[in-house]
Design an enzyme around this catalytic site. Structure first.
Site, PDB file in Angstrom:
ATOM      1  N   ARG A 282     -19.885  -2.547  23.109  1.00  0.00           N
ATOM      2  CA  ARG A 282     -21.244  -2.860  22.415  1.00  0.00           C
ATOM      3  C   ARG A 282     -21.323  -3.317  20.890  1.00  0.00           C
ATOM      4  O   ARG A 282     -22.109  -3.643  20.454  1.00  0.00           O
ATOM      5  CB  ARG A 282     -22.313  -1.916  22.968  1.00  0.00           C
ATOM      6  CG  ARG A 282     -22.852  -2.078  24.574  1.00  0.00           C
ATOM      7  CD  ARG A 282     -24.135  -1.328  24.793  1.00  0.00           C
ATOM      8  NE  ARG A 282     -23.778   0.133  24.766  1.00  0.00           N
ATOM      9  CZ  ARG A 282     -23.104   0.858  25.897  1.00  0.00           C
ATOM     10  NH1 ARG A 282     -22.786   0.018  27.086  1.00  0.00           N
ATOM     11  NH2 ARG A 282     -22.983   2.081  25.677  1.00  0.00           N
TER      12      ARG A 282
ATOM     13  N   ASP B 178       1.603   3.487   3.241  1.00  0.00           N
ATOM     14  CA  ASP B 178       0.713   4.339   2.663  1.00  0.00           C
ATOM     15  C   ASP B 178       1.141   5.882   2.225  1.00  0.00           C
ATOM     16  O   ASP B 178       0.711   6.918   2.376  1.00  0.00           O
ATOM     17  CB  ASP B 178      -0.483   4.658   3.531  1.00  0.00           C
ATOM     18  CG  ASP B 178      -1.644   4.839   2.884  1.00  0.00           C
ATOM     19  OD1 ASP B 178      -2.066   5.153   1.889  1.00  0.00           O
ATOM     20  OD2 ASP B 178      -2.743   5.625   3.886  1.00  0.00           O
TER      21      ASP B 178
ATOM     22  N   HIS C 216       1.378   4.890  -2.301  1.00  0.00           N
ATOM     23  CA  HIS C 216       0.804   5.737  -3.438  1.00  0.00           C
ATOM     24  C   HIS C 216       1.818   6.374  -4.203  1.00  0.00           C
ATOM     25  O   HIS C 216       1.967   6.790  -5.651  1.00  0.00           O
ATOM     26  CB  HIS C 216      -0.258   6.973  -2.860  1.00  0.00           C
ATOM     27  CG  HIS C 216      -1.261   6.414  -2.275  1.00  0.00           C
ATOM     28  ND1 HIS C 216      -2.544   6.236  -2.828  1.00  0.00           N
ATOM     29  CD2 HIS C 216      -1.617   6.131  -0.958  1.00  0.00           C
ATOM     30  CE1 HIS C 216      -3.336   5.649  -1.968  1.00  0.00           C
ATOM     31  NE2 HIS C 216      -2.798   5.336  -0.871  1.00  0.00           N
TER      32      HIS C 216
ATOM     33  N   HIS D 118       0.805  -1.243  -0.052  1.00  0.00           N
ATOM     34  CA  HIS D 118      -0.086  -0.061   0.134  1.00  0.00           C
ATOM     35  C   HIS D 118       0.971   1.366  -0.091  1.00  0.00           C
ATOM     36  O   HIS D 118       1.240   1.642   1.083  1.00  0.00           O
ATOM     37  CB  HIS D 118      -0.985   0.059   1.347  1.00  0.00           C
ATOM     38  CG  HIS D 118      -1.894   1.150   1.283  1.00  0.00           C
ATOM     39  ND1 HIS D 118      -3.287   0.869   1.883  1.00  0.00           N
ATOM     40  CD2 HIS D 118      -2.077   2.243   0.694  1.00  0.00           C
ATOM     41  CE1 HIS D 118      -3.974   1.919   1.749  1.00  0.00           C
ATOM     42  NE2 HIS D 118      -3.311   2.702   1.094  1.00  0.00           N
TER      43      HIS D 118
ATOM     44  N   GLY E 284      -2.244  10.532   4.084  1.00  0.00           N
ATOM     45  CA  GLY E 284      -1.367   9.459   3.724  1.00  0.00           C
ATOM     46  C   GLY E 284       0.007   9.762   4.526  1.00  0.00           C
ATOM     47  O   GLY E 284      -0.063  10.553   5.505  1.00  0.00           O
TER      48      GLY E 284
ATOM     49  N   LEU F  73      -5.460  13.409   8.168  1.00  0.00           N
ATOM     50  CA  LEU F  73      -4.127  12.859   7.986  1.00  0.00           C
ATOM     51  C   LEU F  73      -4.313  12.369   6.303  1.00  0.00           C
ATOM     52  O   LEU F  73      -5.314  11.854   5.870  1.00  0.00           O
ATOM     53  CB  LEU F  73      -3.991  11.780   8.613  1.00  0.00           C
ATOM     54  CG  LEU F  73      -3.311  11.910  10.071  1.00  0.00           C
ATOM     55  CD1 LEU F  73      -3.106  10.554  10.851  1.00  0.00           C
ATOM     56  CD2 LEU F  73      -1.991  12.579   9.954  1.00  0.00           C
TER      57      LEU F  73
ATOM     58  N   ASN G  63      -7.321   3.186  10.842  1.00  0.00           N
ATOM     59  CA  ASN G  63      -7.544   4.445  10.527  1.00  0.00           C
ATOM     60  C   ASN G  63      -8.782   4.238   9.231  1.00  0.00           C
ATOM     61  O   ASN G  63      -8.893   3.428   8.514  1.00  0.00           O
ATOM     62  CB  ASN G  63      -6.303   5.052   9.427  1.00  0.00           C
ATOM     63  CG  ASN G  63      -5.241   5.136  10.243  1.00  0.00           C
ATOM     64  OD1 ASN G  63      -4.072   4.395  10.320  1.00  0.00           O
ATOM     65  ND2 ASN G  63      -5.094   6.009  11.383  1.00  0.00           N
TER      66      ASN G  63
ATOM     67  N   ALA H  14      -8.571  10.897   3.405  1.00  0.00           N
ATOM     68  CA  ALA H  14      -8.383  11.989   2.258  1.00  0.00           C
ATOM     69  C   ALA H  14      -8.495  11.446   0.841  1.00  0.00           C
ATOM     70  O   ALA H  14      -8.276  11.990  -0.018  1.00  0.00           O
ATOM     71  CB  ALA H  14      -6.708  12.058   2.606  1.00  0.00           C
TER      72      ALA H  14
END
Ligand SMILES: [Zn+2]
Ligand SMILES: [Zn+2]
Length: 397
Positions: free
Chosen positions: A238, A285, A70, A68, A320, A318, A230, A151
């Site tokens: 519960r 990320d 980008h 992961h 990335g 946030l 995230n 994002a």
């Protein structure tokens, strides 16, 4: 095929091979593969091998696999250019990453399609050694939940759509490996079933699913969790949510961003205690600002501010990370107290197994791709070899 570079030999170092340490070991590398591993005392030296002169205090471990990511060093998968992917494949060995999934993000259909066509072509062509390898595509969005957009630009989020996905699969030359989606959205489970039936990984992420909905999604084929904690339903006594399901269900492998910003160090430790070394996959990320200075950058048409190890949108969300995977490995050692062997599982072995490529990557074993990282005594990356060719030397090129 580019194989006209010299076979290389590493010797006298510690090697982590197939789950055990070889002291004073050697590795012979030829034609991009690991040919032989053993004790240096028993080495018969053939002249064709070029001996790499490295400090004997180094440890050889398998190259990291980032499922992961980008972008890095000014480039992003969504730039949809060969140059962008070249930049990433050249920059990533510096952090110990030897292969990765080019990760897209939620955008207008046309922009996603351009990124898929570009990455699909790049992956299908011969990728020269000496750089990180793009293994495939991680499609993050647009089939996610607006309630947990993070994002991901909210105006481009759409319901899971199998017909559209099939078109994208074709445009990407069948190189999509992971799809991050919200299975609770209309059409979500249908897409999950299709991904599972066709050998792709359905990952739950940017999701508002309840615990019950996660169980249904697991039944349909979800076996991966996108950046645990995230942008998902948290743990509640519960309503156990996605985090509770991730903790309880061994079927789910959980991505974790261990930069100390996205997830509190103690919550990293909690995840490690629940999932164990088999259940976690370290990711970055990261976005294009990684390797660059503090400042303002673009992420999917949004302005991102990068400051003091964080990347965030103007509203504080946030956006990335700028984490390097080698740093993530060091962080998990200090956050959880685990050993380097366990960190190797989380950064190399587990992603390789999850992607069904453990037969050729993810460990230092004879016959596998020579994707090797040499760490110094501080666990910093000293050298990275990508498919048999040196791609990075600390303080070097
Ligand atoms: Zn995300
Ligand atoms: Zn992402």
């Amino acid at each position: 095929m580019t194989t006209n570079f010299k076979p290389i030999l590493l010797k006298g170092i510690r090697i982590y091979s197939d789950g055990q340490w070889i002291e004073h070991g050697y590795i012979k590398i030829k034609n991009q593969k690991i040919m032989e591993i053993g004790n240096t005392d028993h080495l018969s030296l053939q002249e064709e091998y070029e001996v790499l002169n490295v400090p004997l205090s180094l440890k050889a471990i398998p190259g990291f696999i980032d499922v992961h990511i980008h972008g890095a060093n000014g480039a992003d998968t969504m730039d949809a250019t060969k140059e962008a992917l070249d930049t990433m494949t050249q920059a990533l060995p510096g952090e110990g990453t030897t292969s990765f999934l080019a990760t897209t993000m939620t955008q207008e259909e046309k922009q996603i399609e351009e990124a898929l066509i570009n990455a699909g072509k790049y992956i299908s062509e011969v990728q020269p050694p000496g750089k990180a390898e793009v293994l495939g595509i991680h499609l993050e969005g647009p089939f996610v939940n607006k309630e947990k957009a993070g994002a991901q630009p909210i105006q481009h989020i759409i319901n899971p759509n199998l017909e559209l996905f099939k078109k994208w699969e074709e445009l990407a030359n069948q190189t999509i490996k992971i799809v991050t989606l919200a299975p609770e959205q209309p059409g979500g489970l249908e897409l999950v079933r299709y991904l599972k039936a066709n050998g792709m990984i359905a990952s739950i992420g940017h999701t508002n699913a309840t615990y019950e909905q996660v169980l249904e999604a697991i039944d349909a084929g979800v076996n991966h969790v996108t950046h645990l904690y995230n942008q998902m339903t948290g743990l509640h006594h519960r309503e156990p949510g996605v985090v509770g399901a991730a903790f309880l269900k061994d079927e789910l492998k959980a991505e974790l961003i261990v930069d100390g910003v996205h997830v509190h160090p103690e919550m990293v430790k909690l995840a490690y205690k629940q999932k164990g070394k088999e259940g976690i996959i370290l990711i970055t990320d990261s976005m294009r600002a990684k390797c660059l200075k503090n400042g303002n950058y673009d992420l999917g048409g949004q302005d991102v501010i990068v400051q003091d190890g964080r990347a965030f949108l103007s509203n504080g969300t946030l956006a990335g990370s700028i984490l390097k995977l080698g740093q993530g490995v060091k962080n998990i050692l200090s956050f959880t107290g685990c050993h380097i062997e366990e960190a190797i599982e989380m950064a190399a072995v587990n992603p390789a197994k999850q992607l069904h490529i453990f037969d050729r990557k993810g460990s230092i074993s004879v016959g596998k791709d020579a994707d090797i990282v040499l760490l110094d005594e501080n666990f910093d990356v000293y050298m990275t070899i990508c498919r048999g060719k040196v791609a990075y030397i600390k303080g070097g090129k």
